[in-house]
Design an enzyme around this catalytic site. Structure first.
Site, PDB file in Angstrom:
ATOM      1  N   LYS A 202       0.829  -1.218   0.000  1.00 58.29           N
ATOM      2  CA  LYS A 202       0.000   0.000   0.000  1.00 58.29           C
ATOM      3  C   LYS A 202       0.862   1.268   0.000  1.00 58.29           C
ATOM      4  CE  LYS A 202      -2.310  -0.785   3.819  1.00 58.29           C
ATOM      5  NZ  LYS A 202      -1.759  -2.089   4.260  1.00 58.29           N
TER       6      LYS A 202
ATOM      7  N   ARG B 242      -9.908   1.181   8.754  1.00 55.34           N
ATOM      8  CA  ARG B 242      -9.411  -0.157   9.091  1.00 55.34           C
ATOM      9  C   ARG B 242     -10.424  -0.994   9.856  1.00 55.34           C
ATOM     10  NH1 ARG B 242      -3.479   0.670   8.537  1.00 55.34           N
ATOM     11  NH2 ARG B 242      -2.381  -1.197   9.128  1.00 55.34           N
TER      12      ARG B 242
ATOM     13  N   ARG C 197      11.254  -4.834   4.732  1.00 52.23           N
ATOM     14  CA  ARG C 197      10.850  -3.433   4.547  1.00 52.23           C
ATOM     15  C   ARG C 197      11.779  -2.445   5.259  1.00 52.23           C
ATOM     16  NH1 ARG C 197       4.674  -2.383   4.986  1.00 52.23           N
ATOM     17  NH2 ARG C 197       4.853  -3.200   7.092  1.00 52.23           N
TER      18      ARG C 197
ATOM     19  N   ARG D 184      11.043  -0.724  10.569  1.00 56.36           N
ATOM     20  CA  ARG D 184       9.932  -0.320  11.433  1.00 56.36           C
ATOM     21  C   ARG D 184       9.917  -1.178  12.689  1.00 56.36           C
ATOM     22  NH1 ARG D 184       4.549   0.180   7.809  1.00 56.36           N
ATOM     23  NH2 ARG D 184       3.760  -0.845   9.689  1.00 56.36           N
TER      24      ARG D 184
ATOM     25  N   ARG E  30      -0.890  -8.996  13.183  1.00 56.64           N
ATOM     26  CA  ARG E  30      -1.364  -7.942  12.271  1.00 56.64           C
ATOM     27  C   ARG E  30      -2.195  -8.534  11.138  1.00 56.64           C
ATOM     28  NH1 ARG E  30       4.170  -5.237  11.037  1.00 56.64           N
ATOM     29  NH2 ARG E  30       3.052  -3.900   9.602  1.00 56.64           N
TER      30      ARG E  30
HETATM   31  P1  AMP Z   1       0.626   0.725   8.541  1.00 51.27           P
HETATM   32  O1  AMP Z   1       1.731   1.724   8.400  1.00 51.27           O
HETATM   33  O2  AMP Z   1      -0.596   1.085   7.748  1.00 51.27           O
HETATM   34  O3  AMP Z   1       1.094  -0.694   8.300  1.00 51.27           O
HETATM   35  O4  AMP Z   1       0.178   0.781  10.068  1.00 51.27           O
HETATM   36  C1  AMP Z   1       1.059   0.453  11.120  1.00 51.27           C
HETATM   37  C2  AMP Z   1       0.319   0.344  12.430  1.00 51.27           C
HETATM   38  O5  AMP Z   1      -0.279   1.607  12.752  1.00 51.27           O
HETATM   39  C3  AMP Z   1      -0.846  -0.637  12.461  1.00 51.27           C
HETATM   40  O6  AMP Z   1      -0.415  -1.970  12.726  1.00 51.27           O
HETATM   41  C4  AMP Z   1      -1.688  -0.076  13.602  1.00 51.27           C
HETATM   42  O7  AMP Z   1      -1.114  -0.345  14.865  1.00 51.27           O
HETATM   43  C5  AMP Z   1      -1.544   1.427  13.361  1.00 51.27           C
HETATM   44  N1  AMP Z   1      -2.578   1.969  12.420  1.00 51.27           N
HETATM   45  C6  AMP Z   1      -2.378   2.477  11.179  1.00 51.27           C
HETATM   46  N2  AMP Z   1      -3.521   2.898  10.637  1.00 51.27           N
HETATM   47  C7  AMP Z   1      -4.488   2.647  11.545  1.00 51.27           C
HETATM   48  C8  AMP Z   1      -5.890   2.831  11.572  1.00 51.27           C
HETATM   49  N3  AMP Z   1      -6.547   3.364  10.520  1.00 51.27           N
HETATM   50  N4  AMP Z   1      -6.573   2.427  12.687  1.00 51.27           N
HETATM   51  C9  AMP Z   1      -5.930   1.913  13.759  1.00 51.27           C
HETATM   52  N5  AMP Z   1      -4.604   1.701  13.800  1.00 51.27           N
HETATM   53  C10 AMP Z   1      -3.880   2.046  12.700  1.00 51.27           C
END
Ligand code: AMP
Length: 216
Positions: free
Chosen positions: A13, A88, A127, A159, A170
């Site tokens: 994404k 989400r 990553r 990360r 996740r």
């Molecule tokens: P991402 O960078 O999209 O992979 O998100 C990394 C982490 O951020 C996720 O595993 C969640 O802990 C948190 N996170 C990101 N977006 C959301 C969201 N829309 N709602 C809740 N937690 C989020």
């Protein structure tokens, strides 16, 4: 045009959101990036976010809504937006519907990327992110190059949530909480499913075709 980019962790994404944002001149709103910025500040809120993120759990809807509302208010004059990693869960879908209407916007399409679990795991563990510009790379498939990456190589990091331990959690949360929201967008006939197991450029070609067909 306002687009939602949807998919499990490791589907690509972030990479595709950067491509779409650049080529279609859309403002990228990545909740993950916004949360990481807050986390880096080491504020009380940042510490709260880190404890959820590092366990692969979702951050509270109130925190997310606050971030999204602020950004949408700050970019009123921006024509189009690409949401990466938001919404989400079903509650966030409903909140987004309200916010989008308040800001006189409309969701044009939802692009759902998917790949098998092994591919997702491989991508997550390789990553690398740039903490300066938020761009995502992969040490195996898409390594950052000093010549083409303007920020240089000093800001590149793994990360803290990209670990063997959190991956399964996740992916499971994605399957249980996030995946069910696809039906909502399917019913609205704005859902496009994309096989994201192949090469970045080929996946982007398909995405570009879909977005271009919506523009005409
Ligand atoms: P991402 O960078 O999209 O992979 O998100 C990394 C982490 O951020 C996720 O595993 C969640 O802990 C948190 N996170 C990101 N977006 C959301 C969201 N829309 N709602 C809740 N937690 C989020």
């Amino acid at each position: 045009m306002n687009i939602i980019l949807f998919g499990p962790p490791g589907a690509g994404k972030g990479t595709q959101a950067d491509n779409i944002s650049k080529n279609f001149n859309l403002h990228k709103i990545s909740t993950g990036d916004l949360l990481r910025i807050e986390m880096e500040r080491k504020t009380d809120l940042g510490k709260k976010i880190k404890s959820k993120m590092d366990h692969g759990m979702l951050v509270s809807d109130d925190i997310i809504t606050n971030l999204i509302s602020k950004i949408l208010s700050a970019i009123k004059s921006v024509e189009g937006v690409i949401f990466d990693g938001y919404p989400r869960n079903l509650k966030q879908v409903k909140i987004l519907d309200t916010l989008i209407k308040e800001h006189n916007r409309r969701i044009s399409c939802v692009l759902s990327l998917d790949a098998d679990k092994e591919t997702l795991k491989k991508r997550i563990l390789g990553r690398i992110i740039c903490t300066k510009c938020g761009m995502t790379f992969n040490k195996n498939f898409n390594p950052p190059k000093e010549k083409t990456h303007d920020c240089g190589l000093n800001y590149l990091r793994l990360r803290s949530d990209d670990t063997e331990k959190t991956i399964n959690n996740r992916i499971e949360i994605y399957a249980n909480k996030t995946l069910p929201i696809l039906d909502y967008y399917k019913d609205q006939k704005i859902l496009h499913k994309i096989d994201a197991s192949g090469e970045i450029d080929k996946i982007y070609d398909e995405i570009r075709g879909i977005i271009t067909s919506l523009e005409t």
